[in-house]
Design a protein around this motif. Structure first.
Motif, PDB file in Angstrom:
ATOM      1  N   TYR A  89       0.833  -1.207   0.000  1.00 28.79           N
ATOM      2  CA  TYR A  89       0.000   0.000   0.000  1.00 28.79           C
ATOM      3  C   TYR A  89       0.866   1.255   0.000  1.00 28.79           C
ATOM      4  CZ  TYR A  89      -3.951  -3.098   0.730  1.00 28.79           C
ATOM      5  OH  TYR A  89      -4.896  -4.085   0.567  1.00 28.79           O
ATOM      6  N   ASN A  90       2.055   1.190   0.609  1.00 29.92           N
ATOM      7  CA  ASN A  90       3.001   2.305   0.490  1.00 29.92           C
ATOM      8  C   ASN A  90       3.289   2.594  -0.976  1.00 29.92           C
ATOM      9  OD1 ASN A  90       4.973   1.173   3.329  1.00 29.92           O
ATOM     10  ND2 ASN A  90       3.386   2.723   3.271  1.00 29.92           N
ATOM     11  N   PHE A  91       3.590   1.543  -1.729  1.00 30.94           N
ATOM     12  CA  PHE A  91       3.934   1.698  -3.145  1.00 30.94           C
ATOM     13  C   PHE A  91       2.740   2.222  -3.939  1.00 30.94           C
ATOM     14  CE2 PHE A  91       6.867  -2.190  -2.397  1.00 30.94           C
ATOM     15  CZ  PHE A  91       7.792  -1.394  -1.758  1.00 30.94           C
ATOM     16  N   ALA A  92       1.565   1.621  -3.704  1.00 30.17           N
ATOM     17  CA  ALA A  92       0.380   1.972  -4.488  1.00 30.17           C
ATOM     18  C   ALA A  92      -0.126   3.371  -4.174  1.00 30.17           C
ATOM     19  CB  ALA A  92      -0.724   0.942  -4.245  1.00 30.17           C
ATOM     20  N   GLN A  93      -0.016   3.787  -2.904  1.00 32.75           N
ATOM     21  CA  GLN A  93      -0.587   5.062  -2.474  1.00 32.75           C
ATOM     22  C   GLN A  93       0.454   6.168  -2.342  1.00 32.75           C
ATOM     23  OE1 GLN A  93      -3.771   2.518   0.275  1.00 32.75           O
ATOM     24  NE2 GLN A  93      -2.819   4.320   1.161  1.00 32.75           N
ATOM     25  N   ASN A  94       1.714   5.798  -2.462  1.00 30.85           N
ATOM     26  CA  ASN A  94       2.815   6.770  -2.361  1.00 30.85           C
ATOM     27  C   ASN A  94       2.712   7.586  -1.076  1.00 30.85           C
ATOM     28  OD1 ASN A  94       5.161   8.075  -3.242  1.00 30.85           O
ATOM     29  ND2 ASN A  94       4.011   9.706  -4.232  1.00 30.85           N
ATOM     30  N   MET A  95       2.576   6.875   0.052  1.00 35.06           N
ATOM     31  CA  MET A  95       2.443   7.535   1.345  1.00 35.06           C
ATOM     32  C   MET A  95       2.887   6.596   2.450  1.00 35.06           C
ATOM     33  SD  MET A  95      -1.679   7.272   2.126  1.00 35.06           S
ATOM     34  CE  MET A  95      -1.509   7.206   3.911  1.00 35.06           C
ATOM     35  N   ASP A  96       3.313   7.183   3.561  1.00 29.50           N
ATOM     36  CA  ASP A  96       3.552   6.397   4.759  1.00 29.50           C
ATOM     37  C   ASP A  96       2.201   6.014   5.356  1.00 29.50           C
ATOM     38  OD1 ASP A  96       6.150   6.980   4.237  1.00 29.50           O
ATOM     39  OD2 ASP A  96       6.496   8.205   6.029  1.00 29.50           O
ATOM     40  N   MET A  97       2.088   4.793   5.856  1.00 26.07           N
ATOM     41  CA  MET A  97       0.814   4.330   6.389  1.00 26.07           C
ATOM     42  C   MET A  97       0.663   4.748   7.850  1.00 26.07           C
ATOM     43  SD  MET A  97      -2.041   2.807   5.889  1.00 26.07           S
ATOM     44  CE  MET A  97      -1.710   2.051   4.289  1.00 26.07           C
ATOM     45  N   PRO A  98      -0.366   5.533   8.176  1.00 18.90           N
ATOM     46  CA  PRO A  98      -0.613   5.882   9.580  1.00 18.90           C
ATOM     47  C   PRO A  98      -1.041   4.638  10.369  1.00 18.90           C
ATOM     48  CG  PRO A  98      -1.759   7.376   8.079  1.00 18.90           C
ATOM     49  CD  PRO A  98      -1.297   6.218   7.268  1.00 18.90           C
ATOM     50  N   VAL A  99      -0.356   4.379  11.461  1.00 17.36           N
ATOM     51  CA  VAL A  99      -0.652   3.240  12.327  1.00 17.36           C
ATOM     52  C   VAL A  99      -0.847   3.763  13.746  1.00 17.36           C
ATOM     53  CG1 VAL A  99       0.183   1.058  13.277  1.00 17.36           C
ATOM     54  CG2 VAL A  99       0.665   1.638  10.888  1.00 17.36           C
ATOM     55  N   TYR A 100      -2.046   3.575  14.294  1.00 14.28           N
ATOM     56  CA  TYR A 100      -2.404   4.098  15.610  1.00 14.28           C
ATOM     57  C   TYR A 100      -2.304   2.980  16.649  1.00 14.28           C
ATOM     58  CZ  TYR A 100      -4.253   8.201  13.188  1.00 14.28           C
ATOM     59  OH  TYR A 100      -4.381   9.346  12.414  1.00 14.28           O
ATOM     60  N   ALA A 101      -1.511   3.219  17.704  1.00 14.72           N
ATOM     61  CA  ALA A 101      -1.314   2.215  18.738  1.00 14.72           C
ATOM     62  C   ALA A 101      -0.955   2.894  20.050  1.00 14.72           C
ATOM     63  CB  ALA A 101      -0.204   1.242  18.328  1.00 14.72           C
ATOM     64  N   ASP A 102      -1.189   2.196  21.162  1.00 15.60           N
ATOM     65  CA  ASP A 102      -0.782   2.763  22.439  1.00 15.60           C
ATOM     66  C   ASP A 102       0.720   2.568  22.637  1.00 15.60           C
ATOM     67  OD1 ASP A 102      -0.350   0.151  23.339  1.00 15.60           O
ATOM     68  OD2 ASP A 102      -2.106   0.105  24.647  1.00 15.60           O
ATOM     69  N   ALA A 103       1.263   3.128  23.713  1.00 16.35           N
ATOM     70  CA  ALA A 103       2.711   3.131  23.916  1.00 16.35           C
ATOM     71  C   ALA A 103       3.284   1.728  24.050  1.00 16.35           C
ATOM     72  CB  ALA A 103       3.048   3.963  25.152  1.00 16.35           C
ATOM     73  N   LEU A 104       2.566   0.836  24.745  1.00 16.93           N
ATOM     74  CA  LEU A 104       3.051  -0.525  24.922  1.00 16.93           C
ATOM     75  C   LEU A 104       3.114  -1.265  23.589  1.00 16.93           C
ATOM     76  CD1 LEU A 104       3.903  -2.940  26.634  1.00 16.93           C
ATOM     77  CD2 LEU A 104       1.462  -3.442  27.003  1.00 16.93           C
ATOM     78  N   ALA A 105       2.051  -1.162  22.812  1.00 14.47           N
ATOM     79  CA  ALA A 105       2.035  -1.838  21.503  1.00 14.47           C
ATOM     80  C   ALA A 105       3.107  -1.262  20.587  1.00 14.47           C
ATOM     81  CB  ALA A 105       0.655  -1.705  20.864  1.00 14.47           C
ATOM     82  N   ALA A 106       3.284   0.055  20.629  1.00 16.56           N
ATOM     83  CA  ALA A 106       4.297   0.693  19.792  1.00 16.56           C
ATOM     84  C   ALA A 106       5.690   0.192  20.148  1.00 16.56           C
ATOM     85  CB  ALA A 106       4.221   2.209  19.937  1.00 16.56           C
ATOM     86  N   GLU A 107       5.975   0.099  21.444  1.00 18.29           N
ATOM     87  CA  GLU A 107       7.284  -0.381  21.895  1.00 18.29           C
ATOM     88  C   GLU A 107       7.522  -1.819  21.444  1.00 18.29           C
ATOM     89  OE1 GLU A 107       9.701  -1.179  26.104  1.00 18.29           O
ATOM     90  OE2 GLU A 107       7.692  -0.305  26.115  1.00 18.29           O
ATOM     91  N   MET A 108       6.503  -2.651  21.565  1.00 18.56           N
ATOM     92  CA  MET A 108       6.638  -4.051  21.167  1.00 18.56           C
ATOM     93  C   MET A 108       6.821  -4.192  19.661  1.00 18.56           C
ATOM     94  SD  MET A 108       3.840  -5.828  23.724  1.00 18.56           S
ATOM     95  CE  MET A 108       4.158  -7.490  23.122  1.00 18.56           C
ATOM     96  N   MET A 109       6.094  -3.387  18.894  1.00 18.12           N
ATOM     97  CA  MET A 109       6.230  -3.445  17.436  1.00 18.12           C
ATOM     98  C   MET A 109       7.630  -3.042  16.999  1.00 18.12           C
ATOM     99  SD  MET A 109       2.598  -2.202  15.770  1.00 18.12           S
ATOM    100  CE  MET A 109       2.467  -0.672  16.686  1.00 18.12           C
ATOM    101  N   LYS A 110       8.192  -2.043  17.656  1.00 21.04           N
ATOM    102  CA  LYS A 110       9.541  -1.590  17.303  1.00 21.04           C
ATOM    103  C   LYS A 110      10.576  -2.686  17.562  1.00 21.04           C
ATOM    104  CE  LYS A 110       8.744   3.350  17.988  1.00 21.04           C
ATOM    105  NZ  LYS A 110       9.039   4.543  18.828  1.00 21.04           N
ATOM    106  N   LYS A 111      10.349  -3.490  18.587  1.00 18.15           N
ATOM    107  CA  LYS A 111      11.261  -4.591  18.876  1.00 18.15           C
ATOM    108  C   LYS A 111      11.044  -5.762  17.918  1.00 18.15           C
ATOM    109  CE  LYS A 111      11.761  -3.575  23.817  1.00 18.15           C
ATOM    110  NZ  LYS A 111      11.495  -4.051  25.205  1.00 18.15           N
ATOM    111  N   MET A 112       9.780  -6.088  17.662  1.00 19.33           N
ATOM    112  CA  MET A 112       9.462  -7.245  16.829  1.00 19.33           C
ATOM    113  C   MET A 112       9.729  -6.989  15.359  1.00 19.33           C
ATOM    114  SD  MET A 112       5.953  -8.141  18.911  1.00 19.33           S
ATOM    115  CE  MET A 112       5.429  -9.586  17.989  1.00 19.33           C
ATOM    116  N   PHE A 113       9.631  -5.730  14.944  1.00 18.99           N
ATOM    117  CA  PHE A 113       9.873  -5.349  13.545  1.00 18.99           C
ATOM    118  C   PHE A 113      10.950  -4.274  13.496  1.00 18.99           C
ATOM    119  CE2 PHE A 113       5.587  -7.051  13.596  1.00 18.99           C
ATOM    120  CZ  PHE A 113       5.561  -7.867  12.465  1.00 18.99           C
TER     121      PHE A 113
END
Length: 254
Positions: A89-113
């Motif tokens: 979708y980044n490629f097709a829409q030529n945009m960064d994808m907004p992803v809404y998450a709380d602080a705990l989920a954000a921290e975990m996503m940064k570690k897992m990805f």
């Protein structure tokens, strides 16, 4: 708004790999359940709730050509395992994808990805615009007020989302008085009910029905179904008139 149940299964999905139980071998297509996720659409806007391992399959099945944003309930793999697929979708829409998450989920996503959020990115990785949200603090998204509500998945905080008179609650076991009050009288509730037997971090059927009655939800749909529950047709017989068991691909107006 229109809501589509992209997936209604628990973390293992149905059929479970290697299982030959009656539910996993059912020929009823409603007993084939991908991991839980949802799609909200209004005025040509498209919001996805969670992006688990089945995200690609779900987007292809529903022919989703455009996504405006992703809402994340929590960072367990069955809810974020498909984040890498957002690069299409980044490629097709030529945009960064907004992803809404709380602080705990954000921290975990940064570690897992870590490769997605690295300062020096490998060419072609997803570009995500991570936006932090807080419980009980509503935010505006494409003209809709979205209220994040905290529930507990065992001891882990999970974000439920209330939008107008619709609420999406997954991976919940315990509710605070504040969250319960916010959901009182809701017109349409989507809520997890993993099986009949008690579970340490999910509502079972008895608990889900009791909560639906407690808040006086006008209509409710059960999700996060495991193969240890029962076949779709049998679960239907266990439910009061205002409660339905959801299935993959079901669409409702909310």
């Amino acid at each position: 708004m229109r809501f589509t149940f992209l997936g209604t299964g628990t973390s293992s999905g149905i059929p479970l790999l290697g299982c030959s139980c009656p539910v996993c071998t059912s020929t009823d297509w409603r007993d084939k359940r991908l991991r839980c996720a949802g799609l909200l659409e209004w005025d040509n806007k498209t919001i996805v709730i969670d992006a688990g391992q089945d995200f690609r399959q779900q987007m292809l099945r529903e022919n989703v050509k455009h996504i405006d944003a992703i809402l994340i309930t929590h960072a367990h793999m069955d809810h974020i395992g498909g984040l890498d697929e957002l690069r299409a979708y980044n490629f097709a829409q030529n945009m960064d994808m907004p992803v809404y998450a709380d602080a705990l989920a954000a921290e975990m996503m940064k570690k897992m990805f870590a490769y997605i959020f690295a300062e020096e990115k490998y060419p072609g990785v997803p570009n995500l615009d991570l936006k932090l949200i807080e419980k009980n603090k509503a935010f505006n998204l494409l003209g809709k007020e979205i209220l994040p509500l905290e529930v507990l998945h065992g001891k882990m905080p999970v974000t439920a989302f209330k939008i107008n008179d619709f609420a999406y609650v997954t991976d919940a076991k315990y509710f605070s008085d504040e969250t319960t009050k916010s959901l009182k009288g809701i017109k349409t509730l989507v809520i997890n009910a993993v099986r009949i037997a008690e579970h340490h971090s999910h509502l079972n059927l008895k608990e889900a029905l009791a909560f639906i009655e407690k808040i006086k939800a006008k209509k409710a749909y059960l999700i996060h179904i495991s193969h240890r529950f029962d076949k779709h047709t049998e679960i239907e017989k266990m439910l009061p008139p205002n409660v339905k068991i959801a299935y993959d691909g079901l669409q409702i107006d909310v």
